[in-house]
Scaffold this active site. Structure first.
Site, PDB file in Angstrom:
ATOM      1  N   GLU A 508       0.942  -0.996   0.083  1.00 57.72           N
ATOM      2  CA  GLU A 508      -0.135   0.043   0.022  1.00 57.72           C
ATOM      3  C   GLU A 508       0.826   1.204  -0.008  1.00 57.72           C
ATOM      4  O   GLU A 508       1.219   1.664  -1.012  1.00 57.72           O
ATOM      5  CB  GLU A 508      -0.966  -0.157   1.130  1.00 57.72           C
ATOM      6  N   ASP A 515      -5.259  10.221   6.128  1.00 60.36           N
ATOM      7  CA  ASP A 515      -4.109   9.952   7.374  1.00 60.36           C
ATOM      8  C   ASP A 515      -3.445  11.445   7.468  1.00 60.36           C
ATOM      9  O   ASP A 515      -2.801  11.900   8.434  1.00 60.36           O
ATOM     10  CB  ASP A 515      -3.297   8.879   7.169  1.00 60.36           C
ATOM     11  N   GLU A 785      -1.892   0.794  13.494  1.00 61.77           N
ATOM     12  CA  GLU A 785      -2.808   1.201  12.511  1.00 61.77           C
ATOM     13  C   GLU A 785      -4.512   0.956  13.250  1.00 61.77           C
ATOM     14  O   GLU A 785      -5.479   1.830  13.082  1.00 61.77           O
ATOM     15  CB  GLU A 785      -3.069   0.315  11.247  1.00 61.77           C
TER      16      GLU A 785
HETATM   17  C1  BGC Z   1      -5.188   2.611   4.844  1.00 61.39           C
HETATM   18  C2  BGC Z   1      -5.798   3.876   5.842  1.00 61.39           C
HETATM   19  C3  BGC Z   1      -6.366   4.746   5.088  1.00 61.39           C
HETATM   20  C4  BGC Z   1      -7.662   3.790   4.282  1.00 61.39           C
HETATM   21  C5  BGC Z   1      -8.882   4.569   3.957  1.00 61.39           C
HETATM   22  C6  BGC Z   1      -6.241   2.019   4.541  1.00 61.39           C
HETATM   23  O1  BGC Z   1      -5.887   0.823   4.084  1.00 61.39           O
HETATM   24  O2  BGC Z   1      -3.964   2.196   5.570  1.00 61.39           O
HETATM   25  O3  BGC Z   1      -4.717   4.275   6.754  1.00 61.39           O
HETATM   26  O4  BGC Z   1      -6.754   6.062   5.471  1.00 61.39           O
HETATM   27  O5  BGC Z   1      -7.278   2.659   3.951  1.00 61.39           O
HETATM   28  O6  BGC Z   1      -9.671   4.065   4.448  1.00 61.39           O
END
Ligand code: BGC
Length: 932
Positions: A508, A515, A785
Site C-alpha cells: 500500500e 491520514d 493502525e
Molecule cells: C489505509 C488507511 C486509509 C484507509 C482508507 C487503509 O488501507 O491504511 O490508513 O486511510 O485505507 O480508508
C-alpha cells in the site's frame, strides 16, 4: 540539518546571559525553505532568515538584501542582481526576490542585514546561495528519454491491482556512456530524472547520497529532477557515467500506467551533464542514442514492495568507469518526445539514509534460520556482511512482529510478500550487500542461507526517509508519554517518503489524504515540513477532478477506476482544504494559500452543488478503525461509530469554514462572506437535523461530539452540554476512547478545551486496551493502525489490514505539544509571529521540556513543579511576541519573573487585568509562582 544543537546552545546562553549582546545576529538563511538549493524553479524565489539576540524585545525594523551574481561581488557588498535597499519591515520570512529577471542556471549569492529595535544595523549575515533550475523545456535539449530495449519488452510485476503479470519485479536497467572533457573544466552540473528510480555514478562514485529519486508525484502531470554539482568527480580524460534504474514509483506495481509512457512499465532516463570549461565554453553530455544499456546486471529483480534480488556473480566490474567493454550491451531506445508532463525542480528535501541502527538481538530460531531484531519498528533497509563460498544465497525476510511461534509475522504484508531481499555471493571472500531500489517496514528480519553463523555486527539497519530537518524535541517526567512521543516521531519518519504514507510495509504505502490531514500538525512539530507539504499539495492539486473533487490519496496509484471512485470521501478529500491551511498557520506562507485557494474553493463548491440541503448524506470511511471494528469478546456492546451523515456534514462545514478564512486572508471579502454564510447554513442544518436542545448529537458517539466541538458547529449555549456528553460516552465505553483516526485527537482537544483536561490526561495514560499505552505495553516502538492490532490472548487483528507502523493515531502528538508542552500558534498571527504559550499541568506530570524550532527561530517552553512551586522558563525569538498563560493552579500573588514582581520585569505586560496571563516581548524569561 539539525537545529537541535543550535537551540540547546541558544537556550543556555539565553538563560545565563550575564553579558548581554544586544545586537541582532542572522542565521539559517533559506531560499524557498531550503538551505542553498541547487535548482529553484520559482522565478521570484522567497528568502527567509532568522534573528538571534540575547536582549529582550529585540526585533527587526528594517532589512536589506543583497543578491549578487558572484561570491566576489557579494563579498564587496555589490548586489548586481538585487539590492533591496533599506526596507522598513519586520518581515523575515518569505521576502520575495525583486531583482533582475533570473534565467535558467543562474547562480545567486545572497546575504542580508537588518536594523534592530534601536535602529542599529546588524552585521551582514554569512553568505548563502541558490541556483536557478532549468526553467524552460528547451533547456533540456537535446537530451531525450532513453530506455533499454529488453526492459521495454519485459513484463512488469503486477500491472494492475488484480492482474499480476509476473511474480517478480523487473531487473534494474544499467546505462552507460564514456566521454572526454575537451579542455580544463571549471565546474560541472548534473541534471537528472528518471521514469523509475535512478542511481547515478560518475567514474565509479555515486553523485549524491540521495536515494529513491525521483520521488513520487502525479507522473502524468509532473516529474521532479535534481541538480548535483559533480565537478570533483570528473577528470580531463576518460570519464564514464553509469546509471542504474529501478522500477520506483513510476514503473512499479502502483505506478502510473498512463501517458506519456504508454505502458508506464518500462524505465527511462533523462540526464544532462553541463561542463563549464575554464575558457568559458560549455560541453554538454546528454542522454541520446550514443548510450548503451543492459538488463543483464546483478540486480535481477527490484521493486519497492517486494524487495531486491542481487546476484553478485553477475556484477560487471568497471561498468561505471572508463574503459569497460560494453560491446555486448544494447543500443538504447531514444524517445523523441520529451513528453507532456512538467519536468520540475524538486522543491522538497530529498530522501536519504538518515541514520544507522545497530540491531539488538540475533538468534537461531530453527536450524539455519536466524532472526535479527532491530529493536525498533523502522523503515529502510539492512546492510549485511556475508561470508561463505561463492554462490552462497542468503534470504532476508522483513516483518514487523513475531508470531506465536516466534517466527517473523508476514501475513499482514499482503502482496508485498515477504519484503525480501536475496543476495547471492560472487566470491569466497567476505562481501557486503546493501539494496538499491527498495525499502522495507520492519523490526525483525528472518534470514536463511548463511554458510556460517552470522553475528550481530554483520548487520546495520539503515533508516530511509525524506530528510526534512528535525525541529521538535519533547521530554517530560512521564515515561509513558515520552515513549509515546518517541513512537509517534519514529512512525512519522518511517512514513515520510515524499508523501506521508499510511504505512511503509504492506502493498500500500500510499499518500492517504485522510491520514495525512490528521497527522499534519503533529508532523510539523517534529520536522520542518514546509517544503514537503508544498510538494504534496502540488500532487493533490494535480489529482483534483475537473468538478472539484479531491481524491482519497495522492499521487494516484494504478487503480483502474481512479477517475470515478476514490474521491470526495469526507476527512480524506478535505485534506485539500485542511492541509494548506495548516501550512499557512505554521509557516505564514501566503503564496501557498494564493496558489491553492481556487482549488480549495472548487472542492467546497462541488459539495455545495451536490448537497443543496446542506447535509452531506452518506460517506465512505467515516471515523475509520473506530471501536466498531474491534473484534474482542467482552468489549462494551454499544455502537460507537459516528453516523455517516453526521460525520460527513461536519467535514462539509469545516472545509467551508476554512475556505472562508482563506478568502479573508487573501482579501477576497465577498467570497469570505459567501463561505461564511454557507458555513452558517451547514451548521444550522446540522443542528436542526442531528442535535437536540440538550446538546445530544445523533448517534451519541464520542467522535460525533469531538468533531462538532472542534469544528465549532454548535451554538455556544450547548457546547458545555455536548462536552459533558462526550465524557459520558467515554464512561459508557468503560472509560476508554472508542474513536477512530478522525475522532481521536479531536476528542482529546475537545476535552481539554472544555475543561476536562484531567480526563484527557487520564486517557493518554491508560495502559489497558484500547489505548496508546496498551500498544506500548505490547512492546510497540511505533504507532499501530488499529487499537486492536494485537491483543494479548486474542492475537493479531485481520491480516488484510493490520499495520504496526501507521501515523494516524499518532496525531495525538499535537495535543501533547499544545497542551502539555504548551507551544501553540496564533491563528490571527500565522508563522509564529505571535506565539501562544499555555502549558497545562495535569495528573502526576511534574515537568516538561520542549523545544520547537519555528520558522522564526527556536521556541523553548519548560515547566516544572517542585515542592509546591512552579517554574516556567520560556524563550521566543527576536521579532516575535507571545501570550503566556500561567496554569490556573498558581497563586497569582506569588508570581515573579526572574525573581522580581512581574510589574518590574522588562518585556512583560499583564493582560486584561488577568493576573496570570502576560504578553511578552521576545527573549528568555523565567516565571515562578507558588502552586495553590
Ligand atoms: C489505509 C488507511 C486509509 C484507509 C482508507 C487503509 O488501507 O491504511 O490508513 O486511510 O485505507 O480508508
Amino acid at each position: 540539518m539539525n537545529y537541535g544543537a543550535i537551540t540547546l546552545v541558544l537556550f543556555s546562553v539565553m538563560v545565563s546571559s550575564a553579558a548581554e549582546d544586544p545586537s541582532l545576529r542572522l542565521e539559517n538563511l533559506r531560499c524557498e525553505y531550503l538551505v542553498n538549493p541547487s535548482a529553484v524553479d520559482e522565478k521570484q524565489p522567497r528568502l527567509s532568515w532568522e534573528l538571534r539576540s540575547e536582549e529582550r524585545g529585540q526585533k527587526q525594523t528594517a532589512y536589506q538584501v543583497l543578491v549578487a551574481s558572484t561570491p566576489e561581488k557579494l563579498a564587496s557588498n555589490g548586489g548586481d542582481l538585487w539590492d533591496s535597499g533599506r526596507i522598513a519591515a519586520t518581515q523575515s520570512a518569505h521576502v520575495i526576490y525583486r531583482g533582475r529577471e533570473l534565467t535558467s542556471r543562474q547562480r545567486c549569492y545572497w546575504k542580508v542585514r537588518v536594523w534592530d529595535g534601536h535602529g542599529k544595523a546588524s552585521d551582514w549575515s554569512a553568505p548563502a546561495s541558490w541556483t536557478m533550475g532549468l526553467l524552460r523545456r528547451e533547456d533540456w535539449d537535446p537530451a531525450r528519454w532513453i530506455s533499454d530495449p529488453d526492459d521495454r519488452e519485459a513484463p512488469a510485476w503486477g500491472r494492475q491491482e488484480r492482474e499480476r503479470a509476473t511474480s517478480e519485479p523487473k531487473a534494474a536497467v544499467m546505462l552507460r556512456k564514456e566521454f572526454d572533457i575537451e579542455r580544463p573544466l571549471r565546474r560541472a552540473t548534473l541534471y537528472v530524472t528518471a521514469r523509475g528510480n535512478y542511481e547515478v555514478r560518475i567514474n565509479g562514485e555515486r553523485v549524491s547520497d540521495e536515494v529513491l529519486a525521483p520521488e513520487w508525484t502525479e507522473f502524468e502531470y509532473r516529474i521532479q529532477y535534481r541538480a548535483h554539482d559533480v565537478t570533483n568527480l570528473l577528470r580531463q580524460d576518460g570519464n564514464a557515467i553509469g546509471v542504474l534504474l529501478g522500477e520506483g514509483w513510476y514503473a512499479g506495481w502502483y505506478g502510473s500506467p498512463r501517458p506519456p509512457n504508454p505502458t508506464g512499465h518500462f524505465m527511462e532516463l533523462l540526464l544532462r551533464l553541463e561542463i563549464e570549461l575554464e575558457d568559458g565554453a560549455t560541453q554538454t553530455i546528454v542522454t541520446d542514442g550514443t548510450w548503451k544499456s543492459t538488463i543483464d546486471g546483478p540486480i535481477t529483480s527490484t521493486g519497492h514492495y517486494v524487495g531486491e534480488i542481487y546476484d553478485a556473480r553477475k556484477e560487471m566490474r568497471g561498468w561505471d568507469t572508463p574503459g569497460f567493454d560494453a560491446s555486448a550491451w544494447n543500443d538504447v531506445v531514444v524517445n523523441e518526445a520529451l513528453g507532456d508532463q512538467a519536468i520540475v525542480a524538486q522543491p522538497n528535501d530529498p530522501i536519504r539514509i538518515t541514520e544507522t541502527v545497530a540491531p539488538i538481538g540475533l538468534r537461531e530460531h530453527a536450524p539455519g534460520v536466524y532472526i535479527l531484531d532491530m529493536g525498533q519498528n523502522m523503515s529502510g533497509q539492512v546492510r549485511v556482511r556475508v561470508r561463505g563460498p561463492a554462490g552462497t544465497r542468503i534470504h532476508l525476510h522483513h516483518g514487523e512482529r513475531l508470531d506465536d511461534e516466534g517466527s517473523v509475522y508476514t501475513r499482514n504484508l499482503r502482496h508485498a510478500e515477504n519484503q525480501r531481499n536475496i543476495y547471492i555471493k560472487d566470491t569466497d571472500d567476505e562481501e557486503v550487500y546493501q539494496p538499491h531500489f527498495t525499502y522495507q517496514g520492519f523490526r525483525y528480519v528472518q534470514m536463511t542461507g548463511f554458510a556460517d553463523e552470522p553475528t550481530l555486527d554483520d548487520f546495520v539497519g539503515l533508516r530511509i526517509h525524506s530528510d526534512a530537518p528535525r525541529v521538535g524535541w519533547f521530554e517530560s517526567s512521564n515515561s509513558l508519554i515520552n515513549q509515546l512521543m518517541e513512537n509517534i516521531h519514529r512512525t512519522q519518519t518511517n512514513n515520510m517518503h515524499s508523501v506521508i504514507t499510511d504505512c511503509p510495509q504492506r502493498n500500500e504505502r500510499f499518500g492517504w489524504l485522510g491520514d495525512g490531514q490528521i497527522f499534519s500538525q503533529t508532523s510539523i512539530y517534529f520536522h520542518d515540513m514546509a517544503a514537503f507539504y508544498t510538494k504534496w499539495l502540488c500532487d493533490i492539486r494535480d489529482n483534483q477532478k475537473p468538478d472539484g473533487r479531491y481524491t482519497e490519496f495522492s499521487p494516484r496509484a494504478s487503480f483502474r477506476h481512479m477517475d470515478t471512485w476514490r474521491t470526495a470521501a469526507s476527512g480524506w478529500a478535505d485534506a485539500g482544504v485542511i492541509l494548506p491551511w495548516r501550512v499557512y498557520q505554521n509557516y505564514g506562507d501566503k503564496r501557498l494559500l494564493e496558489r491553492h485557494y481556487d482549488s480549495a474553493k472548487r472542492y467546497v463548491d462541488f459539495l455545495d452543488r451536490t448537497f443543496p440541503d446542506r447535509i452531506k448524506r452518506g460517506d465512505k470511511y467515516g471515523d475509520w478503525v473506530n471501536g466498531d471494528t474491534v473484534r474482542l469478546a467482552g468489549k462494551p456492546n454499544v455502537p460507537v461509530g459516528v453516523p455517516k451523515d453526521v460525520y460527513a456534514t461536519a467535514f462539509f462545514a469545516h472545509s467551508t469554514d476554512l475556505v472562508s478564512r482563506m478568502a479573508r486572508v487573501l482579501g477576497r471579502d465577498n467570497e469570505a462572506q459567501h463561505y461564511e454564510t454557507l458555513f452558517r447554513e451547514i451548521a444550522e442544518a446540522y443542528n436542526r437535523e442531528f442535535v437536540d436542545e440538550d446538546g445530544r448529537i445523533q448517534g451519541d458517539t464520542q467522535a460525533g461530539y469531538a468533531l462538532a466541538l472542534q469544528f465549532d458547529l454548535l451554538p455556544e449555549s450547548i457546547q458545555p452540554r455536548a462536552a459533558a456528553h462526550l465524557v459520558e460516552a467515554i464512561v459508557k465505553y468503560n472509560g476508554h476512547l472508542s474513536t477512530g483516526i478522525q475522532g481521536t485527537f479531536r476528542a482529546m482537544h475537545a476535552l481539554t478545551r472544555y475543561d476536562f483536561h484531567d480526563e484527557a490526561y487520564r486517557l493518554i495514560n491508560l495502559r489497558e486496551f484500547p489505548s496508546w499505552g496498551y500498544m506500548i505495553e505490547q512492546g510497540a516502538t511505533s504507532i499501530w493502525e488499529r487499537w486492536d492490532g494485537y491483543v494479548a490472548g486474542r492475537g493479531f487483528a485481520t491480516p488484510t489490514m493490520n499495520s504496526f507502523n501507521h501515523p494516524a493515531f499518532g496525531a495525538v502528538g499535537e495535543w501533547v505539544w499544545q497542551h502539555l508542552a504548551g507551544i501553540g500558534f496564533d491563528e490571527a498571527s500565522p508563522g509564529y509571529e505571535h506565539i501562544v504559550l499555555r502549558p497545562l499541568p495535569a495528573g502526576d506530570l511534574t515537568w516538561v521540556k520542549a523545544r520547537y524550532h519555528s520558522i522564526r527561530g527556536p521556541i523553548v517552553s519548560e515547566w516544572s513543579i517542585d515542592d509546591g512551586r512552579l517554574t516556567y522558563r520560556v524563550s521566543i525569538p527576536p521579532g516575535t511576541t507571545a501570550t503566556v498563560y500561567l496554569p490556573p493552579i498558581v497563586d497569582v500573588q506569588t508570581i515573579r519573573e526572574s525573581g522580581q514582581p512581574v510589574a518590574d520585569a522588562i518585556g512583560v505586560t499583564a493582560l486584561n487585568g488577568d493576573e496570570s496571563v502576560f504578553h511578552i516581548d521576545s527573549g528568555a524569561y523565567t516565571f515562578t509562582a507558588d502552586v495553590r
